[in-house]
Design a protein around this motif. Structure first.
Motif, PDB file in Angstrom:
ATOM      1  N   ASP A  16      20.727  24.030 -18.258  1.00  0.00           N
ATOM      2  CA  ASP A  16      20.930  23.619 -19.654  1.00  0.00           C
ATOM      3  C   ASP A  16      19.634  22.977 -20.145  1.00  0.00           C
ATOM      4  O   ASP A  16      19.227  21.924 -19.648  1.00  0.00           O
ATOM      5  N   SER A  33      28.453  17.412 -14.335  1.00  0.00           N
ATOM      6  CA  SER A  33      28.427  18.752 -14.909  1.00  0.00           C
ATOM      7  C   SER A  33      27.027  19.334 -14.791  1.00  0.00           C
ATOM      8  O   SER A  33      26.043  18.610 -14.621  1.00  0.00           O
ATOM      9  N   LYS A  40      26.146  21.230 -17.371  1.00  0.00           N
ATOM     10  CA  LYS A  40      25.863  21.348 -18.796  1.00  0.00           C
ATOM     11  C   LYS A  40      25.950  19.979 -19.459  1.00  0.00           C
ATOM     12  O   LYS A  40      26.615  19.072 -18.952  1.00  0.00           O
ATOM     13  N   ASP A  70      31.816  13.836 -21.980  1.00  0.00           N
ATOM     14  CA  ASP A  70      32.186  12.809 -22.959  1.00  0.00           C
ATOM     15  C   ASP A  70      32.023  11.442 -22.277  1.00  0.00           C
ATOM     16  O   ASP A  70      32.923  10.968 -21.589  1.00  0.00           O
ATOM     17  N   ASP A 101      27.799  18.502 -21.457  1.00  0.00           N
ATOM     18  CA  ASP A 101      29.099  18.549 -22.122  1.00  0.00           C
ATOM     19  C   ASP A 101      30.020  17.395 -21.710  1.00  0.00           C
ATOM     20  O   ASP A 101      31.236  17.454 -21.917  1.00  0.00           O
TER      21      ASP A 101
END
Length: 436
Positions: free
Chosen positions: A108, A189, A191, A195, A193
């Motif tokens: 990423d 992760s 990525k 929270d 992404d």
């Protein structure tokens, strides 16, 4: 990196290696630490290193360095190390040239290019979200993001070049009013992404819910085990039993048990180095064998151990692509890669009339990896009554045996979590011993 690897490979052959392998790793990692509700510090580490395996007449030598001008000497040392050892009668050969699959979701650019300000911002998201719940202090935590490259060359034609990214967040909190209670949450992760606010919020809310505890009497009951706790147990009990090196050394409960029924018929377990976005995903393992998906348990039936090239050679089978290294400083050994627990999902708490819910455990590393026996302290445990979480439990020990557990699994939640290299939902196990 390629020129350095080729130079090292040629040097090892020049000094007398019959076979040679070069593993180069380059990584950049930014980490931010939390202590007592505040950011304690931030640092960035850039690491480059090379590990060289040299094989001389069936003896394996190894050397490593992080000083690239010492590559020739490192290659010489690896060969010298091999020459001082006796031949290993079980050594076959390094992996040979092979085609590699395509994998996705491991790089990423947002993570690769993430600046320190954004890293600190994500860390503060966790702290602020935890603080938003009254009576909560963040005792510790961390944020990290990394970008890494690896290159593997060997004298048998292996050539693997790959890069990837990773990001993670963790907070541990404690209540500062009423009954003392702690809790943590974590996410990782490939990525960008995650929270991060949810990590802080989840930990804080769990600590608050865990106050005003009750005691329970020792008994046997259904226990729903959160992905954090279940991954901890499975990594310390079951996974060592399918490591071919442990099997070959007589340190496994699963010796000679291929095709035996060892689990609930609805349970399947896979090791999948190809999983999209998996923490351990890559086109190849850490010695250049192409990644694959291996069925470990199929509908309750035990199907396969996990092999690297060395252990596969001893058993006369193909490697399952499970060679793993912690860094360029070590030689490869057998390791799982994206260990996936598959069981039909349902609303697992609503589906449980009475029982106990366990979020995390302490002491799983003390389990007997051969017998599968364990006795651990449960953290943030609750009673389940009429399909709902009821009362937090003050103190709880759960004990059992992983192989009995696999047979007694009778439910799984929809809350699949990626806990490092293990991907699992909450798991319900019948007839477990709980001691309050």
């Amino acid at each position: 990196m390629y020129d350095l690897a080729e130079k090292a490979l040629k040097a090892a052959i020049k000094y007398g290696a019959k076979e040679a392998e070069v593993y180069i790793m380059k990584s950049q990692k930014t980490s931010v630490s939390i202590q007592k509700d505040m950011i304690e510090g931030a640092k960035e580490n850039i690491t480059t290193g090379i590990g060289i395996r040299a094989i001389v007449d069936g003896a394996v030598g190894f050397s490593s360095t992080n000083i690239m001008s010492y590559i020739d000497e490192a290659a010489k040392n690896a060969v010298s190390s091999a020459k001082t050892q006796d031949a290993d009668p079980d050594w076959k050969e390094l992996p040979s040239y092979q085609k590699y699959p395509t994998v996705t979701g491991i790089l990423d650019k947002d993570i690769q290019n993430m600046e320190l300000d954004e890293c600190i911002g994500h860390t503060m998201e966790m702290i602020d979200a935890a603080r938003a719940t009254s009576g909560i202090i963040v005792t510790s935590g961390s944020f990290s993001r990394s970008h890494g490259e690896r290159l593997i060359l060997n004298s048998n034609g292996i050539e693997v070049s790959e890069e990837g990214t990773g990001i993670s967040g963790f907070v541990d909190v404690i209540t500062n009013s009423g009954e003392t209670s702690t809790a943590y949450d974590f996410a990782i992760s490939r990525k960008n992404d995650i929270d991060f606010a949810a990590i802080g919020k989840n930990a804080a809310e769990l600590a608050k819910k865990s106050q005003d505890t009750i005691s329970i009497e020792p008994h046997r009951t259904e226990v729903v085990i959160h992905p954090f706790a279940f991954s901890d147990l499975i990594e310390n009990t079951f996974i060592p039993s399918i490591d071919a090196d442990n099997v070959q050394k007589g340190r496994s409960n699963l010796i000679g048990r291929k095709d035996d029924i060892i689990a609930n018929e609805k349970l399947s377990i896979y090791d999948d180095g190809l999983l999209e976005g998996g923490i351990d995903t890559g086109i190849a393992d850490d010695e250049g064998v192409a990644s694959r998906k291996t069925t470990v348990i199929e509908n309750g039936v035990f199907r396969s151990y996990l092999y690297d090239t060395y252990t596969a050679g001893k058993d006369g089978v193909e490697s399952t692509g499970n060679a793993s290294r912690n860094s360029y400083l070590s030689t490869p050994s057998v390791g799982s890669r994206n260990f996936i627990i598959d069981f039909p999902n349902c609303d697992i708490v609503a589906d449980t009339d009475n029982g106990v819910y366990v979020n995390t455990v302490i002491g799983a590393h003390t389990a007997n990896a051969i017998s599968g026996d364990f006795s651990v302290e449960a953290r943030n445990a609750f009673t389940i009554k009429d399909g709902k979480l009821d009362k937090p439990i003050k103190s709880l020990m759960i004990s059992g045996n992983i192989f009995d557990m696999l047979k007694n699994i009778n439910g799984a939640g929809t809350d699949v979590r990626k806990v490092g290299g293990t991907i699992t939902p909450s798991i319900r196990v019948s007839d477990m011993s709980v001691v309050g």
